[in-house]
Design a protein around this motif. Structure first.
Motif, PDB file in Angstrom:
ATOM      1  N   UNK A  35      31.668 -17.810 -32.697  1.00 11.94           N
ATOM      2  CA  UNK A  35      31.696 -18.474 -33.875  1.00 11.94           C
ATOM      3  C   UNK A  35      31.256 -19.410 -32.839  1.00 11.94           C
ATOM      4  N   UNK A  36      31.754 -20.794 -33.090  1.00 14.18           N
ATOM      5  CA  UNK A  36      30.265 -21.647 -32.253  1.00 14.18           C
ATOM      6  C   UNK A  36      30.307 -21.805 -30.940  1.00 14.18           C
ATOM      7  N   UNK A  37      28.732 -21.820 -30.268  1.00 16.96           N
ATOM      8  CA  UNK A  37      28.386 -21.403 -28.773  1.00 16.96           C
ATOM      9  C   UNK A  37      27.927 -22.482 -28.472  1.00 16.96           C
ATOM     10  N   UNK A  38      28.002 -22.545 -27.581  1.00 12.90           N
ATOM     11  CA  UNK A  38      26.206 -23.746 -27.099  1.00 12.90           C
ATOM     12  C   UNK A  38      25.490 -22.649 -25.253  1.00 12.90           C
ATOM     13  N   UNK A  39      24.725 -22.238 -25.362  1.00 19.06           N
ATOM     14  CA  UNK A  39      23.716 -22.047 -24.756  1.00 19.06           C
ATOM     15  C   UNK A  39      23.086 -23.035 -23.925  1.00 19.06           C
ATOM     16  N   UNK A  40      22.832 -22.820 -22.794  1.00 18.11           N
ATOM     17  CA  UNK A  40      21.910 -23.243 -21.735  1.00 18.11           C
ATOM     18  C   UNK A  40      20.427 -22.675 -21.341  1.00 18.11           C
ATOM     19  N   UNK A  41      19.475 -23.589 -21.119  1.00 14.15           N
ATOM     20  CA  UNK A  41      18.450 -23.531 -21.634  1.00 14.15           C
ATOM     21  C   UNK A  41      17.661 -23.851 -20.609  1.00 14.15           C
ATOM     22  N   UNK A  42      16.923 -23.296 -19.718  1.00 12.16           N
ATOM     23  CA  UNK A  42      16.280 -23.898 -18.641  1.00 12.16           C
ATOM     24  C   UNK A  42      14.823 -23.577 -18.336  1.00 12.16           C
TER      25      UNK A  42
END
Length: 397
Positions: A35-42
């Motif tokens: 389901x819903x996910x938040x992917x953190x990118x740098x």
């Protein structure tokens, strides 16, 4: 084609200019759909994957929507950027000088990228132009996919693909050919184990090299740390390439076989070996289409390791953005939607030697993403409904 780059929301005075977070209602991480996910990118890497939806202060949020599924960028394990997918791609290539040909390859690379194909294994070019283009896209990832170039495919004099300049016969010449590709910075070696209908005078039901020849190529390539992809339509060429220890069987069409029982035995050997089969679903009608699809159904049923190589560029029905359609076609050949998704993401990354970095979404992986509308496991037509594409953290679409 004009390449559009869609900006990430601008950083404010209290934000990290090199970091942002992507939120989507679904995520396929290369292995499972959740389901819903938040992917953190740098910069160009994933730093974390969060299921709670929390975004720390100072991090910009790009909310792709509840109806969007975020996937790793797709991987095409067999394409020909030097071929233009026109009515006569070979004649077009032969007529072009290197400067013009490289310009066309740039367009092909951008076409693939715009469809969400963020990694391409270029299985054969002329004059090592694929390696030149790979350097360009490495320096500016917004220009195209990461390219793993093979250079000119090794072939027999007058054999399939000879117009690309990779003719070699005899042990010394084969060893020298492999060493040249290593010296030129190629990521793999392609050898034409069988003929192909697309080269006049070439026969896809026959071998071009002996088993010992193929073993010479494999041994030298592996000594130098390069994998070997064997173009193999003919059943006998598949058997020889498998025995020689190649890393992938390209096409694996099982043409000109030795009877149904022997063919099935060899298919079981391929499946049991763990050697990758780079499947090219045949969308257009042709003399060999039924035979190829029959072989693919059998290999899938036997549990062969599958990746998808579109062979993009070789015909009008093989444009450089065809891979999402090929993934759908696999499901019509008995491959499950989940296995088909893996075949263009995590399994493809393993074949390419980029596992962990490509073909999955996890901390440490490259920030290559495809965002689509809907649930891909309910129908892979969703791969064609592109909402966003990111390459090395840059939003391209």
């Amino acid at each position: 084609m004009t390449l559009l780059r869609f900006p990430i929301p601008q950083a404010g005075p209290q934000t990290d200019a090199h970091a942002y977070a992507l939120r989507a209602g679904r995520m396929f991480d290369g292995f499972t759909l959740t389901g819903a996910a938040t992917v953190h990118v740098r910069r160009d890497r994933v730093v974390a994957v969060d299921r709670t939806g929390s975004v720390p202060p100072g991090v910009r949020l790009v909310d792709l929507g509840d109806d969007v599924c975020l996937l790793p960028g797709l991987i095409d394990v067999r394409a020909h950027l030097a071929l233009d997918a026109g009515p006569d791609p070979v004649a077009s290539l032969v007529a072009a000088d290197d400067q013009r040909l490289l310009a066309r390859m740039r367009v092909a690379a951008r076409t693939a990228l715009y469809a969400g194909i963020t990694t391409v294994r270029d299985a054969g070019d002329r004059g090592y132009l694929g390696a030149a283009l790979a350097a360009e896209t490495a320096a500016d990832p917004g220009l195209g996919p990461e390219i793993l170039a093979a250079g000119p495919p090794i072939t027999t004099p007058g054999g399939h693909g000879h117009f690309l300049g990779g003719e070699a016969v005899g042990r010394r010449a084969l060893v020298d050919a492999v060493r040249e590709r290593h010296a030129r910075g190629c990521s793999l070696v392609t050898v034409m184990a069988s003929g192909d209908v697309r080269t006049p005078g070439s026969d896809p039901t026959r071998s071009q090299y002996t088993r010992d020849d193929l073993r010479t190529v494999v041994d030298e390539a592996h000594r130098l740390g390069l994998p070997v992809a064997a173009h193999a339509h003919a059943t006998v060429a598949i058997a020889d390439a498998l025995a020689a220890g190649v890393d992938s069987l390209e096409h694996a069409s099982f043409l000109g076989g030795h009877g149904a029982v022997e063919e099935l035995r060899l298919q079981a050997l391929v499946a049991g070996s763990g050697t990758f089969v780079s499947m090219t679903p045949v969308l257009e009608a042709g003399a060999y289409a039924d035979a190829v699809h029959g072989a693919y159904r059998s290999l899938a049923r036997l549990g062969a390791r599958i990746a998808v190589g579109s062979d993009a560029g070789v015909a009008p029905a093989r444009p450089h953005d065809i891979l999402p359609y090929d993934a759908l076609e696999l499901t019509r050949l008995g491959v499950s939607p989940l296995a088909a998704l893996k075949a263009v993401t995590s399994e493809a990354a393993t074949l390419c030697g980029t596992e962990g970095r490509k073909g999955r979404i996890r901390a440490g992986a490259d920030a290559d993403f495809l965002a689509i509308t809907g649930d891909p496991l309910s129908g892979l037509t969703a791969l064609q409904d592109v909402r966003a594409v990111f390459r090395a953290g840059v939003r391209i679409r």
